[in-house]
Each structure stands twice: as C-alpha cells, then as structure tokens.
Design a protein around this motif. Structure first.
Motif, PDB file in Angstrom:
ATOM      1  N   SER A 122       0.866  -1.182   0.000  1.00  0.00           N
ATOM      2  CA  SER A 122       0.000   0.000   0.000  1.00  0.00           C
ATOM      3  C   SER A 122       0.896   1.222   0.000  1.00  0.00           C
ATOM      4  O   SER A 122       1.782   1.354   0.854  1.00  0.00           O
ATOM      5  N   TYR A 123       0.658   2.114  -0.971  1.00  0.00           N
ATOM      6  CA  TYR A 123       1.541   3.268  -1.111  1.00  0.00           C
ATOM      7  C   TYR A 123       0.769   4.407  -1.770  1.00  0.00           C
ATOM      8  O   TYR A 123      -0.377   4.243  -2.194  1.00  0.00           O
ATOM      9  N   GLU A 124       1.379   5.577  -1.837  1.00  0.00           N
ATOM     10  CA  GLU A 124       0.783   6.723  -2.512  1.00  0.00           C
ATOM     11  C   GLU A 124       1.600   7.049  -3.756  1.00  0.00           C
ATOM     12  O   GLU A 124       2.835   7.054  -3.709  1.00  0.00           O
ATOM     13  N   GLU A 125       0.868   7.290  -4.847  1.00  0.00           N
ATOM     14  CA  GLU A 125       1.528   7.580  -6.124  1.00  0.00           C
ATOM     15  C   GLU A 125       1.206   9.004  -6.557  1.00  0.00           C
ATOM     16  O   GLU A 125       0.049   9.430  -6.525  1.00  0.00           O
ATOM     17  N   HIS A 126       2.225   9.721  -6.963  1.00  0.00           N
ATOM     18  CA  HIS A 126       2.040  11.086  -7.470  1.00  0.00           C
ATOM     19  C   HIS A 126       1.656  10.973  -8.948  1.00  0.00           C
ATOM     20  O   HIS A 126       2.487  10.671  -9.804  1.00  0.00           O
ATOM     21  N   THR A 127       0.375  11.191  -9.247  1.00  0.00           N
ATOM     22  CA  THR A 127      -0.131  10.890 -10.587  1.00  0.00           C
ATOM     23  C   THR A 127      -1.019  12.005 -11.111  1.00  0.00           C
ATOM     24  O   THR A 127      -1.617  12.763 -10.339  1.00  0.00           O
ATOM     25  N   SER A 128      -1.124  12.074 -12.422  1.00  0.00           N
ATOM     26  CA  SER A 128      -2.051  13.013 -13.063  1.00  0.00           C
ATOM     27  C   SER A 128      -3.394  12.352 -13.374  1.00  0.00           C
ATOM     28  O   SER A 128      -4.306  13.007 -13.890  1.00  0.00           O
ATOM     29  N   ASP A 129      -3.525  11.053 -13.040  1.00  0.00           N
ATOM     30  CA  ASP A 129      -4.783  10.348 -13.266  1.00  0.00           C
ATOM     31  C   ASP A 129      -5.721  10.623 -12.087  1.00  0.00           C
ATOM     32  O   ASP A 129      -6.035   9.736 -11.281  1.00  0.00           O
ATOM     33  N   VAL A 130      -6.151  11.877 -12.000  1.00  0.00           N
ATOM     34  CA  VAL A 130      -7.012  12.340 -10.908  1.00  0.00           C
ATOM     35  C   VAL A 130      -8.299  12.901 -11.503  1.00  0.00           C
ATOM     36  O   VAL A 130      -8.390  13.166 -12.700  1.00  0.00           O
ATOM     37  N   GLU A 131      -9.301  13.104 -10.651  1.00  0.00           N
ATOM     38  CA  GLU A 131     -10.623  13.499 -11.150  1.00  0.00           C
ATOM     39  C   GLU A 131     -10.586  14.823 -11.903  1.00  0.00           C
ATOM     40  O   GLU A 131     -11.317  15.006 -12.876  1.00  0.00           O
ATOM     41  N   ASP A 132      -9.740  15.771 -11.464  1.00  0.00           N
ATOM     42  CA  ASP A 132      -9.647  17.052 -12.167  1.00  0.00           C
ATOM     43  C   ASP A 132      -9.372  16.850 -13.648  1.00  0.00           C
ATOM     44  O   ASP A 132      -9.961  17.521 -14.508  1.00  0.00           O
ATOM     45  N   ASN A 133      -8.462  15.926 -13.967  1.00  0.00           N
ATOM     46  CA  ASN A 133      -8.108  15.663 -15.369  1.00  0.00           C
ATOM     47  C   ASN A 133      -9.070  14.685 -16.034  1.00  0.00           C
ATOM     48  O   ASN A 133      -9.309  14.769 -17.245  1.00  0.00           O
ATOM     49  N   GLN A 134      -9.637  13.770 -15.253  1.00  0.00           N
ATOM     50  CA  GLN A 134     -10.601  12.818 -15.819  1.00  0.00           C
ATOM     51  C   GLN A 134     -11.832  13.538 -16.362  1.00  0.00           C
ATOM     52  O   GLN A 134     -12.391  13.159 -17.387  1.00  0.00           O
ATOM     53  N   ILE A 135     -12.254  14.603 -15.677  1.00  0.00           N
ATOM     54  CA  ILE A 135     -13.390  15.397 -16.156  1.00  0.00           C
ATOM     55  C   ILE A 135     -13.067  16.002 -17.515  1.00  0.00           C
ATOM     56  O   ILE A 135     -13.894  15.995 -18.436  1.00  0.00           O
ATOM     57  N   LEU A 136     -11.847  16.526 -17.664  1.00  0.00           N
ATOM     58  CA  LEU A 136     -11.452  17.163 -18.924  1.00  0.00           C
ATOM     59  C   LEU A 136     -11.410  16.157 -20.067  1.00  0.00           C
ATOM     60  O   LEU A 136     -11.957  16.407 -21.145  1.00  0.00           O
ATOM     61  N   VAL A 137     -10.765  15.019 -19.845  1.00  0.00           N
ATOM     62  CA  VAL A 137     -10.580  14.069 -20.947  1.00  0.00           C
ATOM     63  C   VAL A 137     -11.911  13.432 -21.336  1.00  0.00           C
ATOM     64  O   VAL A 137     -12.172  13.192 -22.524  1.00  0.00           O
ATOM     65  N   TRP A 138     -12.798  13.185 -20.362  1.00  0.00           N
ATOM     66  CA  TRP A 138     -14.114  12.630 -20.686  1.00  0.00           C
ATOM     67  C   TRP A 138     -14.935  13.623 -21.506  1.00  0.00           C
ATOM     68  O   TRP A 138     -15.603  13.259 -22.474  1.00  0.00           O
TER      69      TRP A 138
END
Length: 399
Positions: A166-182
């Motif tokens: 179990s760990y934390e990943e620094h990623t751009s796959d977050v809801e802020d960007n998911q809204i844009l791409v959808w």
C-alpha cells in the motif's frame, strides 16, 4: 431524404413544420420518434395532415446529426445573443474573459464549437505547464517493496513472491483531469465541430489521453470543487465541462461512428439562468436559495423541491417563494398557482411568485398569501429585463 447531399431540417421552438411524404422515409420517421420523441413531436402522414409529416420542436435547442445525409437544427425562440447571455449566467461563465467575441456567433452550433475550441486551447495551455498531479492511494503487487508491505498476506501465500504494498503515487490520473478528458471525448463524438476546431480538440484530448483515464463523469462532478493555487486555472475549464456534459444527448450510430447530439432544454436553462442572475444581483441583505427542499409528513415521505426561495439574511425569514415557468400562456394555470401556493405554505411565506418570460399581470390574495406573476423577459437586453424584474419583485418591501 435525397442522398449524396447534406440535408438540414430547421425547427423553431414550438412551431410545427410540414414535410411532403417523400421527404422523410418511414424508417427515418421511426428513428426520430424513438430517439428524439422528447425533443421533437412527430406525426406521420394521415388524412389529418394532408398525408404529410408534421414535426414540432418541444422546447429544446441544439443540433442532432441524425444520419450522414441529414441533420436537424432545433432553433430557440430566444434571440441568439440573449441565449448566449443566459448560458453565461447559468454556467457561471460570465466572469471568464475568454468569452469575449462569442456574440459574433450566429448559431447555437457555432457557439458550441467556439466554446469547444476555448476549452481545448485552455487544456493545451495547461498541458504545456504540466497537468495537475496529486498523491493517490494505491494497493498493488509490485516487484519491490514500496510504502507499507502486507506481511500477513505474504505469510499466508508464501508461493506468491510479489509483495503486495500500500503506497501513494504522485499521478495526473485524478478526477480534475478525468473530467477534462471525458468531456473532450464527448465533444469529439458530437458531430458539431468542424475543421475550425477539431484539430485543437483532438490535440487536447490526445495530450491527456496517455496520462488520464477517461472515466465517465456527471455534470455535478464539475461543481462545488475545491481549488488551490496549484489548480485554480481548472475552475473555468470545469465550468465549460459542466456545460458540455449537461447538453449532451444520448449517443447513437451515424454511419460507422458513434455520435452525441448537442441539446439544450430551454425550460431548465431558463430556470438556471434566473436563479444565477438573482444570486448575482439580489441586494446583500437577502439570500437566494435555489432548489430549496422541504420534507414534511410521517417519515419524510412528502418532499417538495422549490425552484427559488429568497430569505432575509438577518432573520432567515422566507420573504418570497418563486417558481420559474418557461412558457407563454395567456394567463397562469391553476396547477401553477396551486403549486406555488403550496410551496409558500410550507415555508410560512406570504409572497408567492410565478416567473414567466412575458408579463401575465396576475396579483391576487389566496388566504394570507399574495400570489403574483412577474416577467423576466428574454426579449431585448437581459440586464435591463433583470433589473425591472428585481424592482417589481421587491416593490412594497422595506429595504
């Protein structure tokens, strides 16, 4: 319809157009009825209509790519510039200076395409700076220990050599960007964009597609979000995304492609516009609450969702109960009056107001409740109409 050339049917709001039987096939008529019966009333040829097709737009505006040879344009009765003004308020776009020049558009389809181009350019600009990233919790089997190692699981399954961590990943796959791409994906499938905007929309979509999963998003995902200095420029982009997602109709196949129509429900737009205009312009001593829910009865089984309630800020007393009606009858209907009186009773309010796009001049007392009809006109200048409406609303109220 005749093949080998793009045909365009224009239907103006609540007006019926008649087409010869040879212009629309039974297959096409069935498709309109099955897919867009809510937006378009269609009557097949019969002795009642001279053996022709009758098509009526039911209070919607937008663009429907029906087949590769046929598109349907639903035209609002509202002047196109005023329609833009309504959209600016309704979706809180008015404060974003990039909307300068939208009034040069001469159709709703042009407006849609211009907004799509603005969104794409903003996404591309953010991409050059780097898309917003945040730490997201992950749990996965990986070839090395990272974060917290699940020792218990490893002991239970010693044959599984990959440690589960179990760990934390620094990623751009977050809801802020998911809204844009959808949203960009939906725009690309709309069929409303031309080569004037398609290259930018495609580039913006591709810039995010490799970094972010296009997870289906709801328009409500775009509102009441938290922003910081790291992602504050996402706020106008999400406001635009809300607009596109709320106006996307159900997808269907046109030729070999999935197409998503662009459809604006004028009654909902009018309601949202009036609410947002009042919130922005009501004097500071008062509070405007849209969609104020009232729950009554045993177990809360009776619920009312009131369009608008205006409260006095200090006392929290309900001064006005308002209900918006996007229609133009000769006089308020009994159902409308009964509804708004019921709402006023539940809020212990003495003022019930029905809002129409044109004046109907009703002012009566029902018990202790004053029931009025007021106009928030969509003809002429919207700001002038709004100020006149506000003045009429507060007439007789001490401020």
């Amino acid at each position: 319809m005749r093949s080998n050339e793009l045909q365009r049917i224009e239907l103006k709001e609540y007006e019926t157009r008649r087409f010869p039987k040879t212009e629309i096939s039974e297959e096409l008529g069935l498709k309109i009825w099955q897919s867009y019966g809510k937006q378009i009333s269609i009557d097949e040829p019969s002795f009642k209509n001279g053996r022709e097709w009758d098509l009526t737009a039911n209070g919607w505006a937008g663009h429907i790519p029906l087949t590769p040879e046929l598109e349907i344009a639903l035209l609002p009765k509202v002047d196109i510039k005023n329609l833009f003004g309504m959209l600016e308020y309704a979706y809180r776009l008015k404060s974003f200076k990039f909307l300068d020049g939208l009034t040069d558009c001469d159709s709703l389809k042009d407006f849609y395409e211009t907004l799509a181009n603005f969104l794409a350019l903003r996404v591309l600009d953010r991409g050059r700076k780097g898309f917003f990233r945040s730490y997201q919790p992950r749990r996965d089997k990986i070839p090395y220990v990272r974060g917290r190692f699940d020792v218990r699981r490893s002991c239970q399954k010693p044959w599984d050599v990959l440690p589960e961590c179990s760990y934390e990943e620094h990623t751009s796959d977050v809801e802020d960007n998911q809204i844009l791409v959808w949203t960009l994906q939906r725009i690309l499938k709309s069929g409303a964009c031309t080569e004037r905007s398609l290259p930018q929309v495609r580039r913006a979509y591709q810039s995010l597609r490799g970094l972010t999963t296009p997870v289906p998003c709801d328009p409500q995902d775009c509102v009441s979000r938290l922003y910081s200095r790291l992602n504050e420029d996402y706020q106008p982009m999400h406001a635009l995304c809300r607009f596109f997602l709320e106006q996307s109709g159900p997808s269907h196949r046109v030729g070999g492609r999935t197409m998503i129509p662009f459809l604006v429900e004028m009654a909902k737009l009018y309601e949202l516009f009036v609410a947002e205009w009042l919130k922005a312009n009501t004097p500071p001593d008062f509070v405007v609450e849209p969609h104020d829910e009232v729950v009554i009865g045993p177990g809360g089984r009776i619920r009312f969702n009131i369009d608008l309630v205006v409260y006095e800020r200090g006392s929290q007393k309900a001064l006005f109960v308002l209900d918006t009606k996007y229609k133009a009858p000769d006089h308020p209907g009994n159902d409308d009056i009964s509804q708004v009186v019921t709402y006023a009773t539940t809020k212990d309010c003495d003022e019930a107001v029905l809002i129409y796009p044109k004046p109907l001049n009703m002012d009566v007392m029902i018990g202790k409740i004053r029931v009025r009809s007021l106009a928030f006109s969509l003809d002429g200048h919207l700001e002038v109409a709004g100020r006149r409406f506000l003045e009429d609303l507060f007439s007789g109220v001490e401020r």
